[in-house]
Write an enzyme that holds these catalytic residues in place. Structure first.
Site: not given
Length: 264
Positions: A21, A51, A146, A168
């Site tokens: 995409r 993070h 997702c 993923c």
């Protein structure tokens, strides 16, 4: 996190070149599973620095049912910026589906509260499930889910969870996803007076973007380090009352961070 590096190598060795995409291009495999025993440590990738602030605040944001990035910005988290509109809105993404799934008769279902009640009152149920994949609202979402569907399972006083992730991004997204759901299992287990069991990750289209190859090879050259330990400093009244300050990661000694572009 040797399993994570093994997955990277598998995508490099067996992946099929595919368009996507975003127009970036990927190497992709279909169908992969990893299992993490949460008793063995907190599954936070060590071959690059992750993070943690973003991981924790994003999960707290989901649990509040929020779909505007204002809270994330207040806490110096920018991981959703690329998809938000000019008002910071993302449409009915994860938080909305988790906490207020709309029904045809005008009601809203709080899936998180529902599964908590199931875990406490009917832990052997095979229906302890949360879904973010609402086909009736996909076209209103800035990004389709997702990590779309997860199920809890209780055995021998331990809480396990399996996630199905339809798409993923192995380099950028997957370390966040693993840590986020592992954190959720710890929180749910604490609220239900259970020990943690396994986090099982199942991937559908599991891919490395073509502009992440150098970063992938760098990570593969590094030796994984011991997993850290998660400490939850207090038990709040509910799953929705946790604060960032409630969590501490002890013994996290990762390799340096590795930057890579996000495919939008």
């Amino acid at each position: 996190m040797k399993q994570y590096l093994e997955l990277m190598q598998k995508v490099l060795d067996e992946g099929t070149q595919k368009n996507d995409r975003t127009g970036t291009g990927t190497l992709s495999i279909f169908g992969h599973q990893m299992r993490f025993n949460l008793q063995d440590g907190f599954p936070l990738v060590t071959t690059k620095r992750c993070h943690l602030r973003s991981i924790i605040h994003e999960l707290l944001w989901f649990l509040q049912g929020d779909t505007n990035i204002a809270y994330l910005h207040e806490n110096n988290v920018t991981i959703w910026d690329e998809w938000a509109d000019e008002n910071g809105d993302l449409g009915p993404v994860y938080g909305k589906q988790w906490r207020a799934w709309p029904t045809p008769d005008g009601r809203h279902i709080d899936q998180i509260t529902t599964v908590l009640n199931q875990l406490k009152n009917d832990p052997d149920s095979r229906r302890i499930i949360v879904s973010a994949w609402n086909v009736g609202e996909l076209d209103k979402m800035a990004l389709a889910p997702c990590h779309a569907f997860f199920q809890f399972y209780v055995a021998d006083g331990k809480l396990s969870c399996q996630l199905y992730q339809r798409s993923c991004d192995v380099f950028l997204g997957l370390p966040f996803n693993i840590a986020s759901y592992a954190l959720l299992v710890h929180m749910m287990a604490q609220q239900c007076d259970l020990e943690v069991g396994d986090f099982v990750w199942t991937g559908g289209d599991t891919h490395l973007y073509s502009n992440h190859m150098d970063q992938t090879h760098l990570q593969l050259s590094r030796e994984p380090r011991p997993l850290p330990k998660l400490i939850i400093k207090r038990k709040p009244e509910s799953i929705f009352d946790y604060r960032f300050e409630d969590f501490e990661i002890e013994g996290y000694d990762p390799h340096p961070g590795v930057k890579a572009p996000v495919a939008i």
